[in-house]
Write a protein that holds these residues in place. Sequence first.
Motif, PDB file in Angstrom:
ATOM      1  N   ASN A  97      57.021  43.519  67.562  1.00  0.00           N
ATOM      2  CA  ASN A  97      56.971  44.458  66.271  1.00  0.00           C
ATOM      3  C   ASN A  97      55.907  46.071  66.302  1.00  0.00           C
ATOM      4  O   ASN A  97      55.418  46.222  66.988  1.00  0.00           O
ATOM      5  CB  ASN A  97      56.351  43.192  65.186  1.00  0.00           C
ATOM      6  N   GLN A  98      56.809  47.001  65.244  1.00  0.00           N
ATOM      7  CA  GLN A  98      55.622  48.297  65.266  1.00  0.00           C
ATOM      8  C   GLN A  98      54.119  47.955  65.470  1.00  0.00           C
ATOM      9  O   GLN A  98      53.928  49.040  65.568  1.00  0.00           O
ATOM     10  CB  GLN A  98      56.944  48.885  63.837  1.00  0.00           C
ATOM     11  N   GLN A  99      53.484  46.913  65.013  1.00  0.00           N
ATOM     12  CA  GLN A  99      52.072  47.117  65.429  1.00  0.00           C
ATOM     13  C   GLN A  99      51.984  46.018  66.556  1.00  0.00           C
ATOM     14  O   GLN A  99      50.709  46.241  66.752  1.00  0.00           O
ATOM     15  CB  GLN A  99      51.134  46.061  64.105  1.00  0.00           C
ATOM     16  N   ASN A 100      53.124  46.089  67.594  1.00  0.00           N
ATOM     17  CA  ASN A 100      52.573  45.475  68.778  1.00  0.00           C
ATOM     18  C   ASN A 100      52.365  44.037  68.819  1.00  0.00           C
ATOM     19  O   ASN A 100      51.658  43.973  69.657  1.00  0.00           O
ATOM     20  CB  ASN A 100      52.380  46.639  69.844  1.00  0.00           C
ATOM     21  N   GLN A 101      53.071  43.273  68.504  1.00  0.00           N
ATOM     22  CA  GLN A 101      52.751  41.706  67.279  1.00  0.00           C
ATOM     23  C   GLN A 101      53.343  41.067  68.443  1.00  0.00           C
ATOM     24  O   GLN A 101      54.447  41.648  67.723  1.00  0.00           O
ATOM     25  CB  GLN A 101      51.624  41.970  66.606  1.00  0.00           C
ATOM     26  N   PRO A 102      52.880  39.877  69.107  1.00  0.00           N
ATOM     27  CA  PRO A 102      54.552  39.240  69.252  1.00  0.00           C
ATOM     28  C   PRO A 102      54.883  38.540  68.107  1.00  0.00           C
ATOM     29  O   PRO A 102      54.285  38.219  67.220  1.00  0.00           O
ATOM     30  CB  PRO A 102      53.631  38.293  70.550  1.00  0.00           C
ATOM     31  N   VAL A 103      56.579  38.860  68.609  1.00  0.00           N
ATOM     32  CA  VAL A 103      57.275  38.121  67.500  1.00  0.00           C
ATOM     33  C   VAL A 103      58.900  37.656  68.141  1.00  0.00           C
ATOM     34  O   VAL A 103      58.687  37.854  68.928  1.00  0.00           O
ATOM     35  CB  VAL A 103      57.838  39.695  66.447  1.00  0.00           C
ATOM     36  N   LEU A 104      59.286  36.605  66.860  1.00  0.00           N
ATOM     37  CA  LEU A 104      60.335  36.339  67.313  1.00  0.00           C
ATOM     38  C   LEU A 104      61.577  37.547  67.189  1.00  0.00           C
ATOM     39  O   LEU A 104      61.312  37.669  65.512  1.00  0.00           O
ATOM     40  CB  LEU A 104      60.806  34.934  66.951  1.00  0.00           C
ATOM     41  N   ILE A 105      62.824  37.805  67.642  1.00  0.00           N
ATOM     42  CA  ILE A 105      63.790  38.852  67.048  1.00  0.00           C
ATOM     43  C   ILE A 105      65.719  37.975  67.106  1.00  0.00           C
ATOM     44  O   ILE A 105      66.028  37.509  68.844  1.00  0.00           O
ATOM     45  CB  ILE A 105      63.697  40.066  67.810  1.00  0.00           C
ATOM     46  N   PRO A 106      65.783  38.011  66.298  1.00  0.00           N
ATOM     47  CA  PRO A 106      67.094  37.345  66.101  1.00  0.00           C
ATOM     48  C   PRO A 106      68.012  37.784  67.180  1.00  0.00           C
ATOM     49  O   PRO A 106      67.977  39.274  66.399  1.00  0.00           O
ATOM     50  CB  PRO A 106      67.277  37.105  65.057  1.00  0.00           C
ATOM     51  N   LEU A 107      68.901  37.390  67.736  1.00  0.00           N
ATOM     52  CA  LEU A 107      69.945  37.687  68.312  1.00  0.00           C
ATOM     53  C   LEU A 107      71.758  36.891  67.914  1.00  0.00           C
ATOM     54  O   LEU A 107      71.311  36.053  68.220  1.00  0.00           O
ATOM     55  CB  LEU A 107      69.867  37.505  70.017  1.00  0.00           C
TER      56      LEU A 107
END
Lengths: 263, 388
Positions: free
Chosen positions: B221-231
């Motif tokens: 994410n914008q804070q460079n934390q790991p996230v899951l992104i929906p595709l």
Amino acid sequence: MKYPLRSIITSCLLLLLPALALAESAEDKGLRIATESDKMNSAWSDQTADLVMILRNKQGDEARREIRSRSLEVEGDGDKSMSIFDTPADVKGTAFLSFTHALKPDDQWLYLPALKRVKRISSRNKSGPFMGSEFAYEDLTSQEIEKYSYKWLKDESLDGQDTYVIESYPAYTHSGYTRLISWIHKGHLRPLKIEFYDRKNSLLKTLTQHDYKEYLPGIFRADRFEMINHQTGKSTTLNWDNYAFKTGLSSRDFDKNSLKRAR
Amino acid sequence: MVTLISHQLAFAAEWSGNITAEARYFFEDALHHRQHRSAFSLSAQPEFYHEWDNRYQSLTFVPFIRWDEHDDERSHFDIRELTWLKAARDWELRVGIRKVFWGVTESQHLVDIINQTDLVESPDGEEKLGQPMINFAWIQDWGTLDLFILPGFRERTFAGFEGRPRSNPVIDADRSIYASPREDKHIDLALRWSHSIGNWDIGISHFSGTSRDPDLQVGLNQQNQPVLIPLYQTIDQTSLDLQLVTEDWLWKLEALSRQGQNGGRYFAFSGGFEYTLVGIFESDADLGLITEYHFDDRKDFAPTPFNQDLMLGARLAMNDVQSSEALAGIIIDTDDHSKMFSIEASRRIGDSWKIMLEGRTITDTPSKSPLHGMRKDDYVQLELGYYF
């Protein structure tokens, strides 16, 4: 209360017939009266009505349910009907569609508005209570001749009205009853009182039907049904209102599409 | 007099709906320290309905709003329904925002695809977002043919950072990406034939457009934390739903073949039965026994927990004045042995209130299971609703 010529003739024939056919058995006579009653109560095409159910427990606490009902007469088969629930509010818009059949199981669907889902209902559950009331589904679906076998018991005067007393035995294996005893009015051939005997053959419930009115020639409907359960002390009143017949409904008003937009 | 009544009916307009308070309690501390052990929430769903033209036309408006104590993603507003309906003898036309349900099974709704899941509402996926559509139904003796034109894709809702239950890491729905260059402007299409023939209910459907089920990709994410992104992929899906009723038995099957999700084509089905015991223990209560099996030929690569699973359930309907009922079930993954238990029960109080209890636990999830992120999120939930 006045009777149409047709029912007077029917009554006269019914009175004459025993004299003409002395050999007629009690079973034949029971079937003949049921057949006459069915014949007289036909050609109403379709029917709409509003129903208020009052459910009472043993302590006398009441709960109220409002339902609109629509029925379609089907030639050569059981009727089609739709019930739409207006109250209680949490089931508002729920609708029940049923195709009754004389010998094969009924087709039933339930529409659940919160899920927008039409669910097929197992047709086995005819003996179960309708909306928590003392009426079973089988008490409220259309009464086809073939659903019972019959036996005339006697003629009797019930509250000053002449009746045939007929015993009927459900043909359906999973009926909640072993037998019913009906007091059939000799004029309009509709039941004034029905006693229901459970699977152990004990008296379970008594239904009385009040304030019959003739809506179409020969078509009589009671405005009030009273069902008392003798085993639990609970009772249910059905108050029928705004009966209308031949309103122009067709089978298209009794399909899954119309069920989904019933409201 | 009659004219007066029909005049009133012709302009029938009415409000109904519900307001519900909900409390959730989680049995264990969350995986992330910003999540909470308990949550309180309020929701309202009023409904306006107006019919005219002797019931052949109607307008329905159902807004929905929820406020959640902790989860900013769960606090949300949606138009569940805003539809004009015109019905005729052989056809029905609906224009607006609506919900449509397809399918027959209980533990998974495999072929149901028109609406996006409002997943923040309930982890069971049964709550749906309103979908804009034009729906034309052609009603003939040989069945009903429905055509759906679906503009305006809806993204799935996911629990926010403080929300629970949720995946770990959190899903960042704001960063959603699409396979289609038209992104959420792609106009989806669906066609369905459905019919009832004697004891059978049958539906055959085809859907062409943006998949409602996103693939989840690991990103930052914008804070460079790991996230899951929906595709969101573009898919073509053909499906069948079939139901047979005999006296005590309901036999159910849903099956689909989908092209375009993760590139290739896959096949999945859900099927089983519900057997009803009528009037158990000489009471008015009915007990339904449910068994369903789920299969997805992507097996371990399936992004769904329902890849090779057996569901066993029981539904108790008391058939009393309060409409008391309960549904309990377990879903067992026959491959990785993870298990999901759930129970739902409800009862009316008086004429206007309803109390609902729900509980879910997940156990024995291996780290590769899609359910692994929710392994600490077992909860019990109590809802009290006022209906008007």
